[in-house]
Write an enzyme that holds these catalytic residues in place. Structure first.
Site, short mmCIF file in Angstrom:
data_model
loop_
_atom_site.label_atom_id
_atom_site.label_comp_id
_atom_site.label_asym_id
_atom_site.label_seq_id
_atom_site.Cartn_x
_atom_site.Cartn_y
_atom_site.Cartn_z
N HIS A 49 71.06 55.13 0.25
CA HIS A 49 69.73 55.20 -0.21
C HIS A 49 69.79 55.15 -1.99
O HIS A 49 70.91 55.48 -2.42
CB HIS A 49 68.97 56.45 0.34
CG HIS A 49 69.59 57.73 -0.21
ND1 HIS A 49 70.24 58.39 0.71
CD2 HIS A 49 69.39 58.15 -1.40
CE1 HIS A 49 70.59 59.49 0.02
NE2 HIS A 49 70.14 59.63 -1.22
P1 TYD Z 1 70.59 62.38 4.56
O1 TYD Z 1 69.59 61.82 3.57
O2 TYD Z 1 70.83 61.52 5.90
O3 TYD Z 1 71.90 62.82 3.83
P2 TYD Z 1 72.76 61.79 3.10
O4 TYD Z 1 72.13 61.11 2.06
O5 TYD Z 1 74.13 62.78 2.58
O6 TYD Z 1 73.31 60.63 3.96
O7 TYD Z 1 70.08 63.62 5.21
C1 TYD Z 1 70.55 64.30 6.58
C2 TYD Z 1 69.37 65.13 6.77
O8 TYD Z 1 69.42 66.43 6.00
C3 TYD Z 1 68.18 64.72 6.78
O9 TYD Z 1 67.29 65.16 8.07
C4 TYD Z 1 67.10 65.32 5.78
C5 TYD Z 1 67.90 66.60 5.52
N1 TYD Z 1 67.92 67.04 4.09
C6 TYD Z 1 67.28 68.19 3.90
O10 TYD Z 1 66.67 68.80 4.68
N2 TYD Z 1 67.38 68.75 2.42
C7 TYD Z 1 68.07 68.14 1.59
O11 TYD Z 1 68.01 68.41 0.54
C8 TYD Z 1 68.76 66.84 1.92
C9 TYD Z 1 69.69 66.31 1.06
C10 TYD Z 1 68.60 66.59 3.31
#
Ligand code: TYD
Length: 130
Positions: A49
């Protein structure tokens, strides 16, 4: 430049090492959120992303991982394998985290709270905006 490696000063003595991250000193933004990624399974690619506004610094405080960034048609791959280095990512940058070692802990300092509306999760959409 919207990605760069920051080398942290180590406060070392005979007992070992310590690094302090301080807003406006060695961290170029107000730190509103800290999160960490651990226990990452083999062959997993995380991230995939970009953010519209968020600034982040990624520090692999244990183990290692790689970060691929993409902006303005340029891709770079950073190996994070030391707690003494952070990768700053700001602006519209696509990022992917992969090759996590078994013991990897990726600590992330972020300039804002979690906000899904700041995410661009569709790569085609990212390319159109970039
Ligand atoms: P995600 O964006 O998929 O992580 P990455 O970018 O590392 O692949 O996030 C995983 C899950 O955690 C998703 O359900 C969103 C949640 N999340 C939060 O609640 N707070 C946060 O600060 C972050 C980064 C993710």
């Amino acid at each position: 430049m919207t990605t760069k490696i920051i080398n942290f000063n180590i406060k070392g003595d005979t007992r070992g090492s310590l690094i302090a991250c301080e807003q406006d000193h060695n961290i170029p933004f107000d730190i509103k959120r800290v999160y960490y990624i651990f226990d990452t399974k083999e062959n997993v690619v995380r991230g995939k992303h970009a953010h519209k506004k968020l600034e982040q610094i990624l520090i692999c405080v244990s183990g290692s991982c790689e970060i691929k960034t993409e902006e303005s048609g340029q891709t770079k791959t950073y190996l994070l394998d030391s707690p003494t280095q952070g990768l700053y990512i700001g602006g519209l940058v696509w990022r992917e985290m992969f090759n996590f070692s078994k013991n990897a802990v990726l600590l992330v300092l972020a300039s804002d709270y979690y906000d899904e509306t700041d995410y661009i999760r569709d790569h085609q959409n990212f390319l159109e905006l970039n």
